[in-house]
Design a protein around this motif. Structure first.
Motif, PDB file in Angstrom:
ATOM      1  N   GLU A 134      -2.102  -2.000   2.840  1.00 46.87           N
ATOM      2  CA  GLU A 134      -3.271  -3.191   2.058  1.00 46.87           C
ATOM      3  C   GLU A 134      -3.187  -2.351   0.470  1.00 46.87           C
ATOM      4  OE1 GLU A 134      -6.405  -1.027   3.897  1.00 46.87           O
ATOM      5  OE2 GLU A 134      -7.749  -0.979   1.987  1.00 46.87           O
ATOM      6  N   LEU A 135      -2.803  -1.600  -0.147  1.00 46.18           N
ATOM      7  CA  LEU A 135      -2.490  -1.220  -1.632  1.00 46.18           C
ATOM      8  C   LEU A 135      -1.752  -1.401  -2.257  1.00 46.18           C
ATOM      9  CD1 LEU A 135      -2.889   3.547  -1.277  1.00 46.18           C
ATOM     10  CD2 LEU A 135      -5.148   1.098  -1.931  1.00 46.18           C
ATOM     11  N   GLY A 136      -0.671  -2.579  -1.683  1.00 48.77           N
ATOM     12  CA  GLY A 136       0.226  -2.901  -2.334  1.00 48.77           C
ATOM     13  C   GLY A 136       2.073  -2.217  -2.436  1.00 48.77           C
ATOM     14  N   TYR A 137       2.097  -1.297  -1.490  1.00 52.58           N
ATOM     15  CA  TYR A 137       2.913  -0.613  -1.642  1.00 52.58           C
ATOM     16  C   TYR A 137       3.884  -1.897  -0.602  1.00 52.58           C
ATOM     17  CZ  TYR A 137       1.389   3.424  -2.679  1.00 52.58           C
ATOM     18  OH  TYR A 137       1.577   5.265  -4.015  1.00 52.58           O
ATOM     19  N   GLN A 138       5.387  -1.853  -1.210  1.00 56.12           N
ATOM     20  CA  GLN A 138       6.668  -2.482  -0.606  1.00 56.12           C
ATOM     21  C   GLN A 138       6.738  -0.700   0.645  1.00 56.12           C
ATOM     22  OE1 GLN A 138      10.097  -4.267  -1.988  1.00 56.12           O
ATOM     23  NE2 GLN A 138       8.592  -4.266  -4.078  1.00 56.12           N
ATOM     24  N   VAL A 139       6.048  -1.118   1.770  1.00 58.36           N
ATOM     25  CA  VAL A 139       5.792  -0.070   3.208  1.00 58.36           C
ATOM     26  C   VAL A 139       7.268  -0.508   3.430  1.00 58.36           C
ATOM     27  CG1 VAL A 139       4.477   1.307   4.701  1.00 58.36           C
ATOM     28  CG2 VAL A 139       4.038  -0.074   2.666  1.00 58.36           C
ATOM     29  N   GLY A 140       7.498   1.611   4.417  1.00 63.11           N
ATOM     30  CA  GLY A 140       9.030   1.118   5.000  1.00 63.11           C
ATOM     31  C   GLY A 140       8.223   2.584   6.134  1.00 63.11           C
ATOM     32  N   ALA A 141       8.751   1.492   7.384  1.00 62.40           N
ATOM     33  CA  ALA A 141       8.628   1.990   8.419  1.00 62.40           C
ATOM     34  C   ALA A 141       9.813   2.841   9.248  1.00 62.40           C
ATOM     35  CB  ALA A 141       7.434   1.635   9.304  1.00 62.40           C
ATOM     36  N   GLY A 142       9.330   3.119  10.492  1.00 56.88           N
ATOM     37  CA  GLY A 142      11.059   3.969  11.714  1.00 56.88           C
ATOM     38  C   GLY A 142      10.860   4.865  12.092  1.00 56.88           C
ATOM     39  N   LEU A 181       3.899  -4.744  11.772  1.00 58.16           N
ATOM     40  CA  LEU A 181       2.776  -4.430  10.550  1.00 58.16           C
ATOM     41  C   LEU A 181       3.608  -4.454   9.670  1.00 58.16           C
ATOM     42  CD1 LEU A 181       1.946  -1.836   8.882  1.00 58.16           C
ATOM     43  CD2 LEU A 181       4.370  -0.157   9.689  1.00 58.16           C
ATOM     44  N   LYS A 182       4.569  -5.556   9.917  1.00 59.16           N
ATOM     45  CA  LYS A 182       5.708  -6.001   9.313  1.00 59.16           C
ATOM     46  C   LYS A 182       6.344  -5.400   8.016  1.00 59.16           C
ATOM     47  CE  LYS A 182       3.395 -10.564  10.085  1.00 59.16           C
ATOM     48  NZ  LYS A 182       2.161 -10.241  10.908  1.00 59.16           N
ATOM     49  N   PRO A 183       7.006  -4.430   8.171  1.00 59.13           N
ATOM     50  CA  PRO A 183       7.207  -3.631   7.311  1.00 59.13           C
ATOM     51  C   PRO A 183       8.247  -4.228   6.235  1.00 59.13           C
ATOM     52  CG  PRO A 183       8.062  -2.307   8.761  1.00 59.13           C
ATOM     53  CD  PRO A 183       7.319  -3.478   8.782  1.00 59.13           C
ATOM     54  N   HIS A 184       8.541  -3.737   4.399  1.00 59.20           N
ATOM     55  CA  HIS A 184       9.704  -3.817   3.581  1.00 59.20           C
ATOM     56  C   HIS A 184      10.560  -3.429   3.993  1.00 59.20           C
ATOM     57  CE1 HIS A 184       5.322  -4.817   1.842  1.00 59.20           C
ATOM     58  NE2 HIS A 184       6.338  -6.154   1.528  1.00 59.20           N
ATOM     59  N   MET A 185      11.055  -2.464   4.624  1.00 60.76           N
ATOM     60  CA  MET A 185      11.725  -1.324   5.487  1.00 60.76           C
ATOM     61  C   MET A 185      12.134  -0.516   6.373  1.00 60.76           C
ATOM     62  SD  MET A 185      14.176   0.797   2.088  1.00 60.76           S
ATOM     63  CE  MET A 185      14.995   1.625   2.571  1.00 60.76           C
ATOM     64  N   VAL A 186      12.828  -0.459   7.037  1.00 68.26           N
ATOM     65  CA  VAL A 186      12.856  -0.395   8.066  1.00 68.26           C
ATOM     66  C   VAL A 186      13.875   0.722   8.990  1.00 68.26           C
ATOM     67  CG1 VAL A 186      12.971   0.095  11.161  1.00 68.26           C
ATOM     68  CG2 VAL A 186      11.056  -2.017   9.847  1.00 68.26           C
ATOM     69  N   GLY A 187      13.432   2.030   8.559  1.00 66.13           N
ATOM     70  CA  GLY A 187      14.762   3.166   8.256  1.00 66.13           C
ATOM     71  C   GLY A 187      15.314   3.800  10.391  1.00 66.13           C
ATOM     72  N   LEU A 225      16.769  -8.655  13.696  1.00 62.82           N
ATOM     73  CA  LEU A 225      16.490 -10.355  14.910  1.00 62.82           C
ATOM     74  C   LEU A 225      14.828 -10.022  14.617  1.00 62.82           C
ATOM     75  CD1 LEU A 225      19.335 -10.469  17.190  1.00 62.82           C
ATOM     76  CD2 LEU A 225      18.746 -11.869  14.848  1.00 62.82           C
ATOM     77  N   MET A 226      14.458  -9.300  14.675  1.00 61.72           N
ATOM     78  CA  MET A 226      12.669  -8.946  15.202  1.00 61.72           C
ATOM     79  C   MET A 226      11.895  -9.133  13.588  1.00 61.72           C
ATOM     80  SD  MET A 226      10.091  -8.904  17.239  1.00 61.72           S
ATOM     81  CE  MET A 226      10.285  -7.438  18.635  1.00 61.72           C
ATOM     82  N   LEU A 227      12.908  -8.441  12.378  1.00 64.26           N
ATOM     83  CA  LEU A 227      12.168  -8.817  11.017  1.00 64.26           C
ATOM     84  C   LEU A 227      12.941  -9.011  10.213  1.00 64.26           C
ATOM     85  CD1 LEU A 227       9.528  -5.418  11.285  1.00 64.26           C
ATOM     86  CD2 LEU A 227       9.387  -8.249  11.199  1.00 64.26           C
ATOM     87  N   PRO A 228      13.871 -10.631  10.508  1.00 59.65           N
ATOM     88  CA  PRO A 228      14.370 -10.951   9.454  1.00 59.65           C
ATOM     89  C   PRO A 228      15.229 -10.506   8.424  1.00 59.65           C
ATOM     90  CG  PRO A 228      14.240 -12.991  11.193  1.00 59.65           C
ATOM     91  CD  PRO A 228      13.056 -11.402  10.991  1.00 59.65           C
ATOM     92  N   LYS A 229      13.679 -10.514   7.632  1.00 62.80           N
ATOM     93  CA  LYS A 229      13.337 -10.339   6.014  1.00 62.80           C
ATOM     94  C   LYS A 229      14.117  -9.672   5.555  1.00 62.80           C
ATOM     95  CE  LYS A 229      11.931 -14.786   4.651  1.00 62.80           C
ATOM     96  NZ  LYS A 229      10.374 -15.341   4.196  1.00 62.80           N
ATOM     97  N   THR A 230      13.417  -7.656   6.579  1.00 62.71           N
ATOM     98  CA  THR A 230      13.444  -6.261   5.885  1.00 62.71           C
ATOM     99  C   THR A 230      14.848  -5.883   5.368  1.00 62.71           C
ATOM    100  OG1 THR A 230      11.928  -4.709   6.610  1.00 62.71           O
ATOM    101  CG2 THR A 230      13.587  -5.253   7.936  1.00 62.71           C
ATOM    102  N   LEU A 231      14.318  -5.014   4.880  1.00 63.80           N
ATOM    103  CA  LEU A 231      15.480  -4.107   4.421  1.00 63.80           C
ATOM    104  C   LEU A 231      15.916  -3.457   5.812  1.00 63.80           C
ATOM    105  CD1 LEU A 231      14.509  -3.543   0.480  1.00 63.80           C
ATOM    106  CD2 LEU A 231      16.860  -4.813   1.546  1.00 63.80           C
TER     107      LEU A 231
END
Ligand code: 5AD
Ligand code: FES
Length: 338
Positions: free
Chosen positions: A183-191, A214-220, A252-258
């Motif tokens: 919500e605060l505008g971060y690119q977020v990584g979960a994992g 969540l649709k995170p920008h990155m998944v570790g 496959l779940m989030l094709p555009k995530t890093l």
């Protein structure tokens, strides 16, 4: 098979079917999906582990507060800046400032560091990975210039979360932090970790469904590796094969995530990083911390901290990436996720 439209039970079945490693079909689909959105580029980020003091007591983690054997260290602001300077000279344009939840690093100090990096290197992205904070703190870091935030959810299943963490920690707060960061505008990584104690395909399925929401920008994602000075010292580690399956399904779940090919994966298997790329990963985070403190940031046993994953050996890393059939990209490497 479309993982994006499957329910928890069906996802758990797919995981079960691929528990000894992703099928050729799954591997091909994941790699193709990564190639379609990101091409053959592997993005590199400089990781600075600036404190291993931590007030938390996660049962799996080697730097948990209760580990009296851990040799604790904190980098000074000057030392952190030296790491950034060195990284910048090497060509890095993304810096990940990671640390335990350390009271010494007040919001004021953290903001000072972010501000120092961003004013000296405005073209660079600053990523924080310093745990659970209040919304006000997250906002202050954002205002100081932080671009991204990594906070693994660890497991999306309540009961499982309670088996990995002390009562003082909750999945509810963890998730709340992640949605706040977004919500605060971060690119977020979960994992999450693969093969953590008590985890089954059912928990892993809920991880994928949580990520879908969540649709995170990155998944570790990395295998659990036991650390000798933790309550999980005698548990068995997660398998590389299942980790690769989870990387592929996440792609496959989030094709555009890093998706980073993690240090834990590289520790569990000498070719783990390359195998991760083949399963759809496209980021590596070599270590920029001073060599003198590296061994102390020991989340798990035998963590690799010299050799190719050290940022200083960027040429070795580049060669390795190219030998595996990819190109190294040292730019900011923003996520394609909205
Ligand atoms: N094995 C693998 N990964 C671990 N982490 C912490 N302890 C371990 C371990 N024993 C991971 C957690 C944390 C990240 C920084 O490192 O997922 O979020
Ligand atoms: Fe929680 Fe280290 S104490 S991840």
């Amino acid at each position: 098979m479309d993982i994006k439209t499957m329910n928890a039970q069906d996802i758990a079945c797919v995981i079960e079917d691929n528990k000894n490693g992703p099928s050729d079909e799954l591997l091909a689909a994941a790699a193709q999906t990564r190639d379609k959105y990101y091409g053959r580029e592997i993005f590199v980020r400089g990781l600075i582990e600036f404190t291993n003091y931590c007030k938390n007591g996660c049962y799996y983690c080697g730097i948990r507060a209760q580990n009296k054997n851990a040799h604790r260290y904190r980098l000074t602001e000057t030392e952190i800046m030296e790491c950034v300077d060195q990284g910048h000279r090497l060509g890095f344009r993304t810096f990940v400032l990671q640390g335990g939840e350390d009271k010494y690093f007040t919001d004021e100090r953290i903001c000072g560091i972010i501000y120092a990096v961003k004013s000296k290197y405005p073209e660079c992205a600053v990523t924080l990975s310093i745990g659970e904070k209040t919304k006000e703190s997250y906002r202050a870091y954002r205002d100081a210039g932080a671009d991204r935030y990594l906070l693994r959810h660890e497991t999306a299943d309540e009961a499982h979360y309670a088996k990995l963490h002390p009562q003082s920690m909750s999945l509810e707060n963890r998730k709340k932090c992640l949605y706040t960061l977004r919500e605060l505008g971060y690119q977020v990584g979960a994992g999450f970790m693969v093969g953590s104690p008590y985890q089954t395909s059912r928990e892993l399925a809920s991880d994928l469904l949580f990520l879908k929401d969540l649709k995170p920008h990155m998944v570790g994602i990395g295998p659990f590796i036991p650390h000798s000075m933790t309550p999980f010292a005698h548990e068995s580690g997660g398998s590389v094969a299942l980790t690769l399956t989870m990387l592929a399904l996440t792609r496959l779940m989030l094709p555009k995530t890093l998706i980073p090919s993690t240090t834990a994966l590289g520790t569990a298997d000498a070719m783990g990083r390359e195998k991760g790329f083949a399963a759809g990963a496209n980021v590596v985070m070599p270590n920029l911390s001073p060599v003198s403190v590296r061994a102390d940031y020991s989340l798990y046993d035998n963590k690799i901290c010299t050799g190719d994953e050290a940022a200083q050996c960027i040429v070795c890393l580049k060669n390795r990436i190219e030998r595996a059939g990819y190109e190294m990209n040292m730019g900011r490497g923003d996520s394609l996720m909205d």
